[in-house]
Design an enzyme around this catalytic site. Structure first.
Site, mmCIF file in Angstrom:
data_model
loop_
_atom_site.group_PDB
_atom_site.id
_atom_site.type_symbol
_atom_site.label_atom_id
_atom_site.label_comp_id
_atom_site.label_asym_id
_atom_site.label_seq_id
_atom_site.Cartn_x
_atom_site.Cartn_y
_atom_site.Cartn_z
ATOM 1 N N HIS A 1 -46.541 8.143 0.030
ATOM 2 C CA HIS A 1 -45.571 7.058 0.027
ATOM 3 C C HIS A 1 -45.062 6.502 1.392
ATOM 4 O O HIS A 1 -44.520 5.253 1.683
ATOM 5 C CB HIS A 1 -44.292 7.551 -1.027
ATOM 6 N N CYS B 1 -41.332 25.163 14.502
ATOM 7 C CA CYS B 1 -40.068 25.871 15.249
ATOM 8 C C CYS B 1 -39.599 26.835 14.397
ATOM 9 O O CYS B 1 -39.991 27.203 13.146
ATOM 10 C CB CYS B 1 -39.267 24.967 15.865
#
Length: 154
Positions: free
Chosen positions: A98, A65
């Site tokens: 992670h 966007c």
């Protein structure tokens, strides 16, 4: 991997570069639109992308966007969608390694094609370490986030 790609009108100018970067990284893009610079609402495209992942049609997604922020907020409202705005390669990879991020959010008015060419492969080339030996701390943290998502923050 199959990668869902979606954008609003502000992200449209960058979409072709994202599609090419996904192909260059050896993955299959699923183009969910938009297909012009005519104004559309980013939550509608974000919902399409999120559903593609939730339904198993895509393993990951990239949403574009204007700033990347609105699409990121919208994506994170969907169960099982773990999105982050990333405008550097460290975050694009580390979010997967992670935190099991599955949606990369980009700002079409923030970055350009050259950065897309390094961000997309960083995101797509990363794998979550929480399922591997030595990755127990990542799994523990991600499981806490899953609990939050399931409890709806209550």
């Amino acid at each position: 991997m199959k990668i869902a790609i979606a954008c609003d009108h502000a992200g449209f100018p960058l979409k072709a570069c994202v599609l090419e970067a996904v192909r260059a990284a050896g993955h299959g893009p699923i183009d969910l639109g938009t297909d012009s610079d005519e104004p559309v609402d980013f939550p509608d495209l974000t919902l399409k992308l999120g559903h593609a992942i939730q339904n198993g049609d895509a393993e990951r997604g990239i949403i574009i966007c204007g700033s990347g922020i609105g699409a990121c907020i919208a994506a994170n409202k969907m169960k099982g969608i773990w999105a982050s705005i990333c405008h550097d390669t460290y975050s694009a990879a580390q979010g997967v390694v992670h935190d099991n991020m599955n949606v990369l959010c980009l700002g079409g008015r923030v970055i350009g094609p050259e950065l897309v060419k390094v961000l997309v492969p960083a995101f797509l080339g990363a794998r979550y370490f929480g399922t591997e030996k030595g990755g127990e701390r990542y799994a523990r943290r991600v499981n806490k986030i899953i609990k939050m998502e399931n409890d709806k923050g209550m």
